[in-house]
Design a protein around this motif. Structure first.
Motif, PDB file in Angstrom:
ATOM      1  N   GLU A  54      40.744  20.714  56.474  1.00 29.46           N
ATOM      2  CA  GLU A  54      40.131  19.539  57.093  1.00 29.46           C
ATOM      3  C   GLU A  54      41.189  18.615  57.701  1.00 29.46           C
ATOM      4  OE1 GLU A  54      36.750  19.100  57.290  1.00 29.46           O
ATOM      5  OE2 GLU A  54      36.741  21.160  56.534  1.00 29.46           O
ATOM      6  N   TYR A  56      43.386  16.754  56.229  1.00 28.41           N
ATOM      7  CA  TYR A  56      43.651  15.488  55.524  1.00 28.41           C
ATOM      8  C   TYR A  56      44.893  15.602  54.658  1.00 28.41           C
ATOM      9  CZ  TYR A  56      39.360  13.340  57.066  1.00 28.41           C
ATOM     10  OH  TYR A  56      38.386  12.782  57.843  1.00 28.41           O
ATOM     11  N   LEU A  73      41.814   6.901  59.630  1.00 28.29           N
ATOM     12  CA  LEU A  73      40.737   6.214  58.926  1.00 28.29           C
ATOM     13  C   LEU A  73      41.142   4.802  58.518  1.00 28.29           C
ATOM     14  CD1 LEU A  73      39.067   8.739  56.448  1.00 28.29           C
ATOM     15  CD2 LEU A  73      37.962   7.409  58.236  1.00 28.29           C
TER      16      LEU A  73
ATOM     17  N   PHE B  16      33.932  14.385  53.600  1.00 32.18           N
ATOM     18  CA  PHE B  16      34.615  13.914  54.807  1.00 32.18           C
ATOM     19  C   PHE B  16      33.699  13.905  56.027  1.00 32.18           C
ATOM     20  CE2 PHE B  16      38.255  14.971  52.096  1.00 32.18           C
ATOM     21  CZ  PHE B  16      38.876  13.735  52.132  1.00 32.18           C
ATOM     22  N   LEU B  19      32.212  10.550  55.724  1.00 34.79           N
ATOM     23  CA  LEU B  19      33.154   9.504  56.125  1.00 34.79           C
ATOM     24  C   LEU B  19      33.339   9.470  57.642  1.00 34.79           C
ATOM     25  CD1 LEU B  19      35.756   9.922  53.278  1.00 34.79           C
ATOM     26  CD2 LEU B  19      34.463   7.849  53.793  1.00 34.79           C
ATOM     27  N   ASP B  20      33.429  10.651  58.224  1.00 34.89           N
ATOM     28  CA  ASP B  20      33.595  10.720  59.676  1.00 34.89           C
ATOM     29  C   ASP B  20      32.388  10.127  60.399  1.00 34.89           C
ATOM     30  OD1 ASP B  20      36.084  11.761  59.865  1.00 34.89           O
ATOM     31  OD2 ASP B  20      35.480  13.426  61.163  1.00 34.89           O
ATOM     32  N   LEU B  22      30.394   7.922  59.207  1.00 36.48           N
ATOM     33  CA  LEU B  22      30.443   6.487  58.971  1.00 36.48           C
ATOM     34  C   LEU B  22      31.352   5.814  59.992  1.00 36.48           C
ATOM     35  CD1 LEU B  22      28.829   5.229  56.796  1.00 36.48           C
ATOM     36  CD2 LEU B  22      30.777   5.309  55.264  1.00 36.48           C
TER      37      LEU B  22
END
Lengths: 254, 254
Positions: A54, A56, A73, B16, B19-20, B22
């Motif tokens: 992903e 991250y 983020l 995630f 979150l993305d 959001l």
DNA sequence: CGCTCTGTCCCAGATGTTTGAACAACTGTT
DNA sequence: AACAGTTGTTCAAACATCTGGGACAGAGCG
């Protein structure tokens, strides 16, 4: 207030445990992480490989590290705080004019998060960087914020996080805190006299919106030898208040 | 290179995704998010409440938003990049002396991440903020980085992300790219002539470590009307190169 | 007051996650 | 050069967990 999820997604919790550990260890391998977290390494490996996929997390020759996607983020979250865009230029000015370290703090989840930090030419070196979270009652910034919250909200925060002091001079009882907050309201500014970091003093002012709700605080901090006498008690407070007022005006008209 | 996890933790992926979403929606309620993601709202609620409990998400009167805890992680990730601490003061100087927008970019997962951005007094307003990720071949910064990577690595990156152009002038074939990268190596600097953003030009220089490995790039960007003629082709390149050299020296001795 | 939105909660069934063990790839040592 | 002791990675079965429909309460509105 400290609500726990009714139906928590445990894997999500684990995901962030892994990330936190990765941060604490400043990068680590699968085995090291597994030992640190007391979780089987195959499990840790599953999480790390998922996080890497992903994007991250990044794997630099065998060591997994927190990736820059979090900067995306994080910068977004900061950008979303209206206070940041408005206060940044003013805080830059504050730092330039005083030569010291100037800060912006906002409350979230009952703790303080440093939104921004500007360095003047004589600014002290402190290890804490932007994003660091601190207990509100241990800093001038936090006290400036608490002073303008409702009693219920202060109660809720104290219940949730306690009054654990980081240094000897810290506030340790609810009554003491209330007294201090009343003083802050009277004076308009909050002081920090080496409460959190030895040798470091700080002057902070709250930033309120048009409805008189607290939206954050700004401050200048520096070494005790430059923060004393009139400069500490008169000159800097006035300066910080003036900057806070400018910010409040800009917040209102935007 | 674009490795997919063998045993991915799907809940981590979903976390995630939430979150993305959001972030894309700039804050949203449970129902709105559920519709956007095409996931039952009870499920979305489970994730959101877990994230809120972990303090990674904040609920402001009914609207869930990305929390500042990501700023903590993001600032940490940036701080961990040794280039940041070293290059920041020099890039600040570059911005001040040219009056334009100066940038630091590093590669991660085959894409470019803006580490830092300093604004001079005449700096253009661009929407992209720190942390933004861009395809390497579409910016001067990215080309400066690609030019100093091995052919295999460039191949892997092109395979993974393609050469999709964001604007008409972009490079669209592998041969074209190779030619461009050779030019960059010859000149020492890379140019961006409105390739990514209309009206915006950019001059970038690579930053190499003592082993001649690429660790990032710096640049100045500004409006075409100020970036032309000698200033664009001689003056600014020299300036950017000079700053890059200073950074390289500091990288070596640290 | 009733309608329609929310967000939240619950529980059984389905699904994904966990886990140890086995393996491969390295590193450094003898 | 062989080896012992690392490491990261893979796999499949056992089972814990996540999913998701539906029910519920509360807010906002006409």
């Amino acid at each position: 207030m400290a609500k726990t999820a009714q139906n928590p997604v445990k894997s999500a919790e684990t995901t962030f445990e892994v990330l936190d550990a990765l941060k604490d260890l400043d990068g680590a391998g699968v085995t090291e992480l597994a030992q640190h977290l007391d979780i089987p390494k195959s499990t840790v490996h599953n999480y790390l490989s998922t996080l890497e996929q992903e994007e991250y997390v990044v794997n630099r020759d065998g060591v997994y590290e927190v990736g820059l996607r979090f900067l995306e983020l994080g910068a977004y979250a900061r950008h979303r705080e209206k206070l940041f865009g408005i206060a940044k230029p003013e805080v830059d000015r504050l730092a330039a004019e005083t030569g010291e370290l100037a800060n912006i703090l906002v409350e979230e989840h009952g703790r303080g998060s440093y939104l921004y930090r500007a360095r003047g030419d004589k600014a002290v070196q402190v290890k804490a960087h932007v994003g660091t979270r601190v207990p509100l009652h241990t800093t001038a910034l936090g006290k400036a914020i608490l002073a303008h919250m409702s009693t219920e909200r202060v109660d809720a925060i104290v219940d949730r996080h306690g009054l654990g002091g980081e240094a000897s001079k810290s506030i340790s009882s609810r009554a003491e805190l209330e007294q201090e907050l009343a003083d802050v309201r009277d004076r308009g500014v909050a002081f920090d006299d080496e409460e959190r970091l030895e040798g470091l003093r700080c002057v902070a002012a709250p930033v309120l919106n048009h409805d008189n709700e607290i939206i954050g605080a700004i401050s200048v901090s520096g070494p005790t030898n430059r923060f004393r006498g009139d400069r500490f008690r008169e000159e800097l407070p006035q300066k910080v208040l003036e900057v806070a007022n400018v910010i409040e005006l800009n917040v209102t008209y935007s």
